[in-house]
Write a protein that holds these residues in place. Sequence first.
Motif, short mmCIF file in Angstrom:
data_model
loop_
_atom_site.label_atom_id
_atom_site.label_comp_id
_atom_site.label_asym_id
_atom_site.label_seq_id
_atom_site.Cartn_x
_atom_site.Cartn_y
_atom_site.Cartn_z
N GLN A 551 0.84 -1.20 0.00
CA GLN A 551 0.00 0.00 0.00
C GLN A 551 0.88 1.25 0.00
N ASP A 552 1.90 1.27 -0.87
CA ASP A 552 2.86 2.38 -0.90
C ASP A 552 2.19 3.71 -1.22
N GLU A 553 1.27 3.71 -2.18
CA GLU A 553 0.62 4.95 -2.58
C GLU A 553 -0.26 5.50 -1.45
N LEU A 554 -0.88 4.61 -0.68
CA LEU A 554 -1.69 5.05 0.46
C LEU A 554 -0.79 5.69 1.51
N CYS A 555 0.38 5.11 1.73
CA CYS A 555 1.33 5.68 2.69
C CYS A 555 1.75 7.08 2.24
#
Length: 573
Positions: A551-555
């Motif tokens: 969930q890199d983009e959410l981070c």
Amino acid sequence: MSVSLVSAVLCCGAATFLLLNWRRRRTVQRKMKEAKWRREHTIEKMEKAARKFKEQNPGHQPSSILSFTLPQLLGKLRDGSLSPESVFYTYMDKALDVTRELNCVTDYLDDSESQLLHMKSQGKKGLLFGVPISIKDSIDCKGHDSTLGLVKRLQKPATVDAVVVQVLKQQGAIPFVKTNVCQSLMNYDCSNLIFGQTVHPVDHTKTPGGSSGGEGALIKNGGSILGIGTDVAGSIRIPAAFCGICGFKTTGNRISKRGIVPSICGQKSVSVGVGPMARDVDGLVLCLRALLCDKMFQLDPTVAPLPFSEEVYSSSQTLRIGYYTTDSFTMPSPSMKRAVLETKHLLEKAGHVLVPFKPLKIEHFMTTIVPAGLFADGGATFLESFQGEPVDPNLKELLLLAKLPGWLRRLLSWISRAISPRLSKVLRSMKEKSVNQLWKFHTEIEEYCHEFIAKWKRLRLDVMLCPALGPAFKIGFPGKLSVGASYTVLYNVLDCPAGVVPVTTVTEKDEDDLKTLRGHYNDMWDRTFVKAVEGAIGLPVAVQCVALPWQDELCLRFMKEVEKLSREKERNC
């Protein structure tokens, strides 16, 4: 055999040993001297190139170029109002100024000038067209050493660029310098005996952090607008937090690690992340958009072929955010705790939901899982790096522990049990494992990760807000406090994407509160921590933002929200 003959043989053996040892030391000293000379030569080459550009362009205005954010700079490069040459030589000149003060640049990637000339004939403009970018020492650049601060790695230039460097070039970025690291990467200071100590951009008695400390120092003082680091226990996030910039560690297999030299080859218990370091979150996002492309997926088919998700990053939905101010293992400094609580308040005012969270079994995690994972071979692989190698003083304590024979570690563990229970458990964990024991240990790690994530899911959390280590330690103290990485290494083992955002600075009240601070254990590590962070009024303090694996983009979206709210608060003060 006569006594005299035995004595002669022993004397000859001793003489031969001393001679070989003398020759080895002479070879090491010669290689270090040559490395320092080569760096001076490349610095001179940079100075000459920058001076020539300024002479040929007397009306050049570097201050305006250096003031642009990365999105602004890219816009002007794309519309032609700025030339790649003007940007390149501006940052080269600034990098020289910064490294004279902080000692952060170790090598000049001179093929960058050829790349610059080639760009004139290129019709296609990549996502990072014309952006000069700095590269951590341990990332291979063709024709240049990746030393890790080790003499034995000198004069062994890479034969090909790391995949991440190839992708950056394909996207139009211009890698132009390599930056300093701590010896072997196994410390969060930034010094080695080849290139020396890199110092903090604000206070030269403090460390910029490590192991990506050269990147942190160079970017903070304007010598680079974007850099690439690696992170095995906080090596991106700690220097970013110490220096007051943004840093992001991706999920372990989101960005290719081909061509990146690890600190301990073959170690799989603690996941290594690669990621960008920049002045702001926008810089991180632009870099990730450029890296997560077909070129990288083609060059390294082992990387998950997941392009950047604009939908997730641009979402404006309310977040459910877990938070904690301490992991109950490493005491937070007053400014660390305040940074989390102030950010929590801002997020709640913005409509997000904040949920208290307590990390699971952190004492067991830090005293058993981490040392047992990093030193599952009893430290043999780590020690191989130091055979015949002069040792940086900042690493001597860790190296001493690794060198202790198993029986002595067990004895010291028993002796220190009453004085320092944490040290006792760490010593007991640093033992060589059989294959059977290693497989059982990996199963234990998997179970810990599943249990941690299950708790996260039960609370229906989207992301996590937690402390980032800080403020910057005095030089030399990271080597005495490896356990200080507890706030960051947790998310390497869990393989979560994680980043840091600066939100405040140390106040006089923080400094006063530090005088009465007592840790969770009140042992030697707690007392050393207070000494490490004292005298830091005005230094930056960050918070850490975390999401679940992949969930890199959410981070990044969460980091952007934290940055926006913190800046709004600063403007309104």
